[in-house]
Each structure stands twice: as structure tokens, then as C-alpha cells.
Design a protein around this motif. Sequence first.
Motif, short mmCIF file in Angstrom:
data_model
loop_
_atom_site.label_atom_id
_atom_site.label_comp_id
_atom_site.label_asym_id
_atom_site.label_seq_id
_atom_site.Cartn_x
_atom_site.Cartn_y
_atom_site.Cartn_z
N GLU A 121 0.83 -1.21 0.00
CA GLU A 121 0.00 0.00 0.00
C GLU A 121 0.86 1.24 0.00
O GLU A 121 0.63 2.19 -0.76
CB GLU A 121 -0.89 0.01 1.24
CG GLU A 121 -2.18 -0.75 1.05
CD GLU A 121 -2.99 -0.79 2.35
OE1 GLU A 121 -2.77 0.10 3.20
OE2 GLU A 121 -3.83 -1.69 2.50
N ASN B 52 1.01 3.98 -2.99
CA ASN B 52 0.69 5.38 -2.74
C ASN B 52 1.82 6.28 -3.24
O ASN B 52 1.59 7.28 -3.90
CB ASN B 52 0.47 5.58 -1.24
CG ASN B 52 -0.37 6.80 -0.97
OD1 ASN B 52 -1.46 6.94 -1.54
ND2 ASN B 52 0.13 7.70 -0.15
N ARG C 266 1.90 6.49 -6.98
CA ARG C 266 0.82 7.32 -7.53
C ARG C 266 1.09 8.80 -7.29
O ARG C 266 0.78 9.64 -8.13
CB ARG C 266 -0.52 6.92 -6.90
CG ARG C 266 -0.83 5.45 -7.17
CD ARG C 266 -2.28 5.10 -6.98
NE ARG C 266 -2.86 5.58 -5.75
CZ ARG C 266 -4.17 5.71 -5.55
NH1 ARG C 266 -5.01 5.37 -6.52
NH2 ARG C 266 -4.63 6.16 -4.42
N GLN C 267 1.70 9.10 -6.17
CA GLN C 267 2.02 10.51 -5.91
C GLN C 267 3.03 11.04 -6.92
O GLN C 267 2.85 12.11 -7.49
CB GLN C 267 2.53 10.68 -4.48
CG GLN C 267 1.43 10.51 -3.44
CD GLN C 267 1.88 10.82 -2.03
OE1 GLN C 267 3.06 10.78 -1.72
NE2 GLN C 267 0.93 11.12 -1.17
N ARG D 202 3.64 9.87 -9.81
CA ARG D 202 2.99 9.90 -11.11
C ARG D 202 2.15 11.17 -11.27
O ARG D 202 2.19 11.82 -12.30
CB ARG D 202 2.08 8.67 -11.24
CG ARG D 202 1.71 8.37 -12.65
CD ARG D 202 1.09 7.00 -12.73
NE ARG D 202 2.01 6.02 -12.15
CZ ARG D 202 1.93 4.71 -12.39
NH1 ARG D 202 0.99 4.25 -13.20
NH2 ARG D 202 2.77 3.88 -11.83
N LEU D 203 1.44 11.50 -10.22
CA LEU D 203 0.61 12.70 -10.28
C LEU D 203 1.46 13.95 -10.46
O LEU D 203 1.11 14.85 -11.21
CB LEU D 203 -0.22 12.81 -9.00
CG LEU D 203 -1.20 13.99 -9.02
CD1 LEU D 203 -2.60 13.52 -8.70
CD2 LEU D 203 -0.76 15.07 -8.05
#
Lengths: 235, 235
Positions: free
Chosen positions: A201, A205, A208-209, A211-212
Motif C-alpha cells: 500500500e 501510494n 501514484r504521488q 505519477r501525479l
Amino acid sequence: MPSREDFPPSTAPEREEAGGRGSRKQRTREALLEAALRLMREGRSFTGLSLREVTREAGVVPTAFYRHFHGMEELGLALVEEGGVTLRRLLREARRTDVQFTDMIRGSVLVYKRYVEDNRLQFLFIAGERAGGSQQIREAIRREVTHFTNEMAQDLRGLGAFPGLSTGTLQMICGLVVNCMLNAAIDILDLPLNQPQQEQELLDNFVRQVRLIFLGAQRWKEKSPERGAAAEKTA
Amino acid sequence: MPSREDFPPSTAPEREEAGGRGSRKQRTREALLEAALRLMREGRSFTGLSLREVTREAGVVPTAFYRHFHGMEELGLALVEEGGVTLRRLLREARRTDVQFTDMIRGSVLVYKRYVEDNRLQFLFIAGERAGGSQQIREAIRREVTHFTNEMAQDLRGLGAFPGLSTGTLQMICGLVVNCMLNAAIDILDLPLNQPQQEQELLDNFVRQVRLIFLGAQRWKEKSPERGAAAEKTA
DNA sequence: AATTAAAGTCAACACTTGTACACTGAAACT
DNA sequence: AGTTTCAGTGTACAAGTGTTGACTTTAATT
């Protein structure tokens, strides 16, 4: 009082030979640094260490400490420098192994995780004292981190990843990523052992951060292209 | 040995009356907490404080400490809780004053800066011990921060800002923002006084980072919309 | 081989630290 | 009124702290 050389002024910790070979002084100096790091293993912060503890752990008598550092503060600064080296080595290695994953970000994150675990103590120190220790140490760390950030920005530019963005903007973006990285480092370091789900997890996370952030970077539009191009913390 | 109540178990620090009125015990308890914070003013970290120092600053004899906490650790946890309250109050205030600036993000950042400066000590403690203190305190802070993050995510949802995004994604994004905020807090707090230019640069950078995050958020596409919607650190 | 520089040791100092125990005094309850 | 409860005090102690100065040992220079 002349005191010919006083101390090697905190920088330049390694001149392999000063008149003979590996030099003994050097070895105990390193023993002290290492001891300090080792004491931080079980969740203790550098600020909470005592001079005597460190010498004890290093297998040296307390007074010998002063042959190397004026006090704990100075030892801390030396550790920061060491940490800076570790950080830059991370970049160097990343530069060589251009991760050719199907998912580049995820790949990099995994490499990073590995690196943090391999250099557990250094990251513990840097991430831990970044906001905690004495003013001086905090600032030294900030400098190293900024340095790291800028180097990363330059690499990104070299890679031609975001051709439209100014150097200042790249630095801003890398600052964000580095922040994310250091934060993740703490989380990684006190992950409970053998909890693969929680680990997963956390990494998800993190991925994804990042990536954003890059998604945002792709869409970023410069307002006034060069108003303060190098306007990072290069004070 | 019965020891009927031992201690108010660290939580529930305020029951305004326990049999009389404002209660004296309460007052010195608060004096202790306040003293600890006050001692952190000049760059010292909580971990480096001694029990005796705190009592001295609070104007109480050392042994009186034990009537309120088992040790410094427990006092630390109480401070975390206080800090959590401060964080949530920030959100509450932000909720009321829907900043109607021409530039909403910049407006919020300025409000935030003000808030950090007004609650200097609390932020010093939280940001400082987030990565530094004992395992227990670190985890307590992490919990509070996660709580804060989630609440912020919910607010964002309520505002209808990013209708397409799942709760999990919103939490991820807010995590990024909160990270940024806490990092900025440290920078704000040890800004040298009367250096408006440096201050300006710092705030600019902060604004641009948040802006970039939201830019990324606008473009974010969910992969598998609900695979782990609430998959944040809600362990 | 004699000299010298300085890294490391020893013993000692003046403090600070956390905690134990017996106490005092004031409020709260009967 | 008398009794009880318990926050705060005073004293004490063993252990740890940073730093001192005078010493020994090691190893490089002459």
C-alpha cells in the motif's frame, strides 16, 4: 596559541594518507561517526545521543572524542556531509541504470526503496534531523537536500523529459519529488517487518504521488518564462 | 496494590470538573505542556528536553511531574493530541472563510502561513517530531496527520472540486499537499527575520507546488475506479 | 637511535539527570 | 466537626553527563 592545524575544518574528511598509510586517526574518526549512526538504529534520534555514549560504542575513551570533533554538533555536521554523499551516489547510480521497465516510475520507486533500506542509518539520520536537530544541522541538511534537488533537476533536463520547462520550474518539481521521497523514506524505515500488504500500500501510494506530480509537470505552463529562472533556494 | 485510577489514560485530558470547579490539577498539567512547548522555541527538539527542565520552566518541583504523566513520553503524546486539535481547527477555519481571492491557492497559502506563525510552537513540535522522536510519538503524529489528510480529502469532495476522483485518490492527493504543507511549515518557522525576499521566494515556491499538484489532479485518470477505494493508511 | 607530534588513556571535577520516599496542606466528603 | 484524598514539596541518592589537565604510547621525522 598557535595550535597549528586545530581541526581539519569539518570538511575534507578523507585524505587517504597524511604521511604514512591508512592513518589511524582516520579510522577512529570513522568509528565515531559509525557509532553515532549505529546508536540511532532503535528509534533514537541523534539529538538524544550523548558524547560519552558515542565514544563507548566506538570503543574509545570519552576524551579521545575531542581529537576529532569539538562536540556532538560538529560530529553531526560531518554526518550530514556523509549523508549528502550517499544522496548523490543515489543519483549517480540511477543515472547509469536507466530503468527500462514497462513502468518507469514504479521501477525507480522500487530501486529507491532498496537503496533506502541498504543505507538505512544514513536516511534515518537525514530524514530524522531534517526538521528536528539543532538549527545548524537543520540548515546543513537543507543545503544538501537542495543540492540533491538541483542535481536531479539537471538530470531531468539532460534526459529531455520536459523540454518546455525552465530550470526554476524543474527545480520546483524536483523539490516536490524529493520531499515525497524523504517522507516515504521515513515510512519505509519504520514499516513493521513482514507485513507485505502494508508495504504494498505504501509503495503504491508513493508511486501514484510521483505519477501525479509528473502528470502535473506535463501540463505545466510557464507564466513569464524567465522571471527568476534560478530562483530556488540558491541564496 | 489497587491504585484506583492510576492516570487519566493519556486521552481525555479535559473534563472541566471532576468534583469541584476548574480544578487545580488541570492548571499545572497545562503549565507542564506549555512549558515543554516553550522550551522548544529556540531550536531545541522535544527529544532533547529533560523532565527536570520542564518542571523548572513550569515552576513546579520535579516530583510533581509524576502526578500528571508517567514520563516525558506520555507528555509528548499529550502534546501530539493538542497538535492534532490545532490541525483540525485549521481546517475548520478554512472551511468558514472560503477564500474568494482572484487566486485561491495563493490566498490559502497566505492564510496557512499566518496560521503556522500564530501556532508556531505546535507546528514546531509536530513537524519536528514527525520524523525524529520516539517510535510511539512518531506513530501518534502519523495518525493525527492521516486524520487531517482524510478530513481534507472529504472537504475537497464536499466542495465538488474533483468529481471524477475516488476517495482513495483524493486522499493520496491530499497526502501530497499535507506533506508539502508540513515541509513548508519548517521552512517558514526558521526563516530569518526581516528577509522579505527570501520569504517571498519560499511562498512562491510553495504556491507553485500546490498548483502543480492540483494541475495533476485535474488530469488524473482512475485506472480501476474502485480497486481499493479506501486503501489509504486506514489500517 | 634520538626527537618530536599528536592520538589515545586515566583520574577527577562539578553538574544534571530520573526516581523513591516520607511529608504537608488544602480542598472535598462524611 | 473530623476524615480522607491527593496535588505539590523536600530531601536524598545513584548514575550519567561534558570537560579539565597531566600522562602514556605510538609512529613518523630527523
